[in-house]
Motif scaffolding. Structure first.
Motif, mmCIF file in Angstrom:
data_model
loop_
_atom_site.group_PDB
_atom_site.id
_atom_site.type_symbol
_atom_site.label_atom_id
_atom_site.label_comp_id
_atom_site.label_asym_id
_atom_site.label_seq_id
_atom_site.Cartn_x
_atom_site.Cartn_y
_atom_site.Cartn_z
ATOM 1 N N ALA A 237 0.845 -1.286 0.000
ATOM 2 C CA ALA A 237 -0.134 0.111 0.026
ATOM 3 C C ALA A 237 0.891 1.244 0.031
ATOM 4 O O ALA A 237 2.025 1.223 0.618
ATOM 5 N N SER A 238 0.450 2.116 -0.364
ATOM 6 C CA SER A 238 1.006 3.608 -0.312
ATOM 7 C C SER A 238 -0.066 4.747 -0.281
ATOM 8 O O SER A 238 -1.118 4.629 -0.747
ATOM 9 N N VAL A 239 0.392 5.762 0.206
ATOM 10 C CA VAL A 239 -0.446 6.915 0.419
ATOM 11 C C VAL A 239 0.355 8.094 -0.302
ATOM 12 O O VAL A 239 1.643 8.334 0.307
ATOM 13 N N GLU A 240 -0.157 8.862 -1.215
ATOM 14 C CA GLU A 240 0.623 9.731 -1.994
ATOM 15 C C GLU A 240 -0.244 11.242 -1.920
ATOM 16 O O GLU A 240 -1.398 11.126 -2.424
ATOM 17 N N LEU A 241 0.548 12.112 -1.699
ATOM 18 C CA LEU A 241 0.079 13.567 -1.328
ATOM 19 C C LEU A 241 0.094 14.315 -2.716
ATOM 20 O O LEU A 241 1.461 14.046 -3.195
ATOM 21 N N LEU A 242 -0.742 15.136 -3.284
ATOM 22 C CA LEU A 242 -0.686 15.624 -4.364
ATOM 23 C C LEU A 242 -0.986 17.197 -4.166
ATOM 24 O O LEU A 242 -2.028 17.816 -3.755
ATOM 25 N N PHE A 243 0.015 18.275 -4.770
ATOM 26 C CA PHE A 243 -0.183 19.447 -4.548
ATOM 27 C C PHE A 243 0.557 20.138 -5.552
ATOM 28 O O PHE A 243 1.810 20.182 -5.780
ATOM 29 N N LYS A 244 -0.033 21.137 -6.242
ATOM 30 C CA LYS A 244 0.303 22.034 -7.439
ATOM 31 C C LYS A 244 0.981 20.671 -8.448
ATOM 32 O O LYS A 244 0.552 19.827 -8.944
ATOM 33 N N ASP A 245 2.457 20.983 -8.763
ATOM 34 C CA ASP A 245 3.114 20.042 -9.670
ATOM 35 C C ASP A 245 3.735 18.763 -9.036
ATOM 36 O O ASP A 245 4.768 18.340 -9.500
ATOM 37 N N THR A 246 3.589 18.756 -7.571
ATOM 38 C CA THR A 246 4.257 17.766 -7.134
ATOM 39 C C THR A 246 3.656 16.688 -6.208
ATOM 40 O O THR A 246 2.531 16.721 -6.043
ATOM 41 N N ILE A 247 4.100 15.381 -6.271
ATOM 42 C CA ILE A 247 3.407 14.325 -5.645
ATOM 43 C C ILE A 247 4.487 13.937 -4.529
ATOM 44 O O ILE A 247 5.730 13.911 -4.507
ATOM 45 N N TYR A 248 3.785 13.818 -3.316
ATOM 46 C CA TYR A 248 4.454 13.703 -2.117
ATOM 47 C C TYR A 248 4.586 12.097 -1.728
ATOM 48 O O TYR A 248 3.291 11.833 -1.207
ATOM 49 N N GLY A 249 5.660 11.209 -1.638
ATOM 50 C CA GLY A 249 5.487 9.902 -1.086
ATOM 51 C C GLY A 249 5.331 10.127 0.386
ATOM 52 O O GLY A 249 6.010 10.614 1.175
ATOM 53 N N TRP A 250 4.245 9.550 1.025
ATOM 54 C CA TRP A 250 3.751 9.725 2.532
ATOM 55 C C TRP A 250 3.916 8.555 3.222
ATOM 56 O O TRP A 250 4.932 8.573 4.216
ATOM 57 N N TYR A 251 3.260 7.613 2.930
ATOM 58 C CA TYR A 251 3.213 6.433 3.409
ATOM 59 C C TYR A 251 3.274 5.206 2.853
ATOM 60 O O TYR A 251 2.762 5.327 1.664
ATOM 61 N N GLY A 252 4.150 4.052 3.251
ATOM 62 C CA GLY A 252 4.136 3.031 2.362
ATOM 63 C C GLY A 252 4.113 1.480 3.176
ATOM 64 O O GLY A 252 4.694 1.640 4.423
ATOM 65 N N GLY A 253 3.432 0.726 2.889
ATOM 66 C CA GLY A 253 3.297 -0.609 3.809
ATOM 67 C C GLY A 253 3.568 -1.869 2.545
ATOM 68 O O GLY A 253 3.195 -1.804 1.509
ATOM 69 N N LEU A 254 3.919 -2.949 3.471
ATOM 70 C CA LEU A 254 4.150 -4.043 2.819
ATOM 71 C C LEU A 254 3.755 -5.355 3.434
ATOM 72 O O LEU A 254 4.183 -5.323 4.869
ATOM 73 N N ASN A 255 3.249 -6.368 2.682
ATOM 74 C CA ASN A 255 3.135 -7.748 3.393
ATOM 75 C C ASN A 255 4.290 -8.610 2.974
ATOM 76 O O ASN A 255 4.588 -8.809 1.884
ATOM 77 N N ARG A 256 5.327 -8.639 3.948
ATOM 78 C CA ARG A 256 6.369 -9.252 3.775
ATOM 79 C C ARG A 256 6.252 -10.547 3.125
ATOM 80 O O ARG A 256 7.599 -11.015 2.682
ATOM 81 N N ALA A 257 5.200 -11.172 3.257
ATOM 82 C CA ALA A 257 5.129 -12.745 2.618
ATOM 83 C C ALA A 257 5.299 -12.510 1.023
ATOM 84 O O ALA A 257 5.633 -13.384 0.376
ATOM 85 N N PHE A 258 4.888 -11.271 0.540
ATOM 86 C CA PHE A 258 5.136 -11.274 -0.996
ATOM 87 C C PHE A 258 6.201 -10.226 -1.292
ATOM 88 O O PHE A 258 6.304 -9.877 -2.572
ATOM 89 N N SER A 259 7.217 -10.129 -0.748
ATOM 90 C CA SER A 259 8.365 -9.254 -0.771
ATOM 91 C C SER A 259 9.103 -9.648 -2.270
ATOM 92 O O SER A 259 9.788 -8.801 -3.025
ATOM 93 N N SER A 260 9.194 -11.141 -2.299
ATOM 94 C CA SER A 260 9.881 -11.402 -3.667
ATOM 95 C C SER A 260 9.227 -10.908 -4.936
ATOM 96 O O SER A 260 9.813 -11.233 -6.151
ATOM 97 N N HIS A 261 7.965 -10.724 -4.747
ATOM 98 C CA HIS A 261 7.287 -10.110 -6.017
ATOM 99 C C HIS A 261 7.380 -8.801 -6.293
ATOM 100 O O HIS A 261 7.019 -8.179 -7.203
ATOM 101 N N ASN A 262 8.144 -8.075 -5.197
ATOM 102 C CA ASN A 262 8.482 -6.597 -5.573
ATOM 103 C C ASN A 262 7.350 -5.676 -5.684
ATOM 104 O O ASN A 262 7.346 -4.860 -6.512
ATOM 105 N N PRO A 263 6.166 -5.861 -4.880
ATOM 106 C CA PRO A 263 5.145 -4.923 -5.049
ATOM 107 C C PRO A 263 5.312 -3.493 -4.613
ATOM 108 O O PRO A 263 4.682 -2.432 -5.304
ATOM 109 N N ASN A 264 6.212 -3.191 -3.865
ATOM 110 C CA ASN A 264 6.362 -1.716 -3.497
ATOM 111 C C ASN A 264 7.022 -1.198 -4.994
ATOM 112 O O ASN A 264 6.883 -0.007 -5.091
#
Length: 339
Positions: A237-264
């Motif tokens: 999961a990720s939460v991305e903030l948007l303002f004017k011409d910029t995207i801000y990476g805010w929060y990210g989460g991962l189910n470690r059981a799927f790390s090998s799939h590189n979902p992030n």
């Protein structure tokens, strides 16, 4: 010129001033203040410097964050300016900021442990002013990705191994990126964040922060909640903030059981491609740690080929003895959570 420090502002004036300011970021907006006001354990404050005509010269938006209430509150409350200070460029704005900081520091003595400015742009011009008012500078890194170029150029600037992982994920029909469009889906995102922060032994904001973000920002197109689903399971999961011409990476989460799939990695690519195709110019990775400390998250962010910058942070400690006790307590909390 007389400068007054006031704690109220019409929302339209606030919004228009921030929108027109070249160094403003999403954390300066009245919308983010509304989000923080609805969050458990968060108390946003408004400090402004204005001239005789009511012209806004400086904006200071500390959010008092409390981990524990009751008798532990004095030991666990700090003020954070997530977007740092904002002032009218030039000597007049800098002088107004100086007056504001002097007043703030005097009035906050004993009320919070510290105040931290998280600088999202270059504040070299006012570093002497900040230092004079007890805000000590410390190096802190970040990565900025240029989105104002062809999508393929963005892909080619990513490390070869990460490019390979992204392309493999794009071909995998079991994987899909989903955008949250309903409030009742926030729980899926929050659970992935909770698992990630728990594994890192770092406190996570209350769920009310994310519910409020959806309620306030989503209708205005100022946030994206994204999920990666692999077959029937949510993997990232990720939460991305948007303002004017910029995207801000805010929060990210991962189910470690799927790390090998590189979902992030798939998620980051999805938002970079979307941003480039929709007129955004910068992806702000939201911080990459201190340069002299190992930080696995920095290694992950470095793979995407952004520009490494060091705008730093400034911190003013208002209660040194309590702060020392608080730091000891936090270290004990992390030590116990590891065992």
């Amino acid at each position: 010129m007389a400068v007054q420090i006031v704690h109220h502002l019409s929302e339209s004036l606030w919004h228009d001033w921030v929108l027109a300011h070249p160094q403003a970021n999403i954390f300066h907006t009245p919308e983010m203040a509304q989000v923080f006001a609805r969050t458990k354990g968060y108390t946003p404050r408004l400090w402004t410097a204005v001239d005789d005509d009511g012209t806004l010269l400086a904006l200071f938006l500390p959010v008092e964050v409390t981990l524990f209430g009751g008798p532990l509150r004095p030991l666990t409350t700090r003020a954070i300016l997530y977007g740092s200070v904002l002032y009218t460029p030039g000597p007049v704005g800098q002088a107004a900021l100086n007056t504001l900081l002097q007043t703030y520091r005097r009035q906050m003595r004993g009320k919070v442990l510290l105040t931290e400015l998280r600088n999202l742009s270059d504040l070299s011009d006012v570093q002497p002013t900040l230092a004079d008012n007890g805000f000590v500078y410390e190096a802190h890194l970040n990565y900025l990705i240029d989105l104002a170029r062809p999508v393929e150029a963005i892909m080619q600037s990513i490390g070869a191994r990460t490019r390979k992982n992204i392309r493999r994920a794009l071909r995998d029909e079991r994987m899909q990126v989903i955008e949250i469009t309903r409030r009742d889906q926030i729980g899926i995102c929050y659970e992935l964040l909770r698992q990630t922060y728990q594994a890192a032994h770092v406190p996570l904001a209350d769920r009310s922060l994310f519910d409020a973000t959806f309620d306030v920002l989503y209708p205005k197109g100022m946030v994206k909640f994204l999920l990666v689903k692999i077959e029937d399971t949510y993997a990232a999961a990720s939460v991305e903030l948007l303002f004017k011409d910029t995207i801000y990476g805010w929060y990210g989460g991962l189910n470690r059981a799927f790390s090998s799939h590189n979902p992030n990695e798939l998620l980051i690519w999805h938002i970079l491609e979307w941003g480039a195709r929709n007129g955004f110019r910068v992806y702000d990775f939201g911080g990459a740690g201190k340069p002299d400390e190992p930080y696995g998250v920095r290694e992950f962010k470095a793979k995407f080929g952004g520009e490494l910058v060091c705008f730093g942070r400034n911190t003013c400690v208002h209660a040194p003895l309590l702060f020392g006790l608080s730091m000891w307590g936090y270290k004990m909390y992390r030590h116990l959570s590891l065992h």
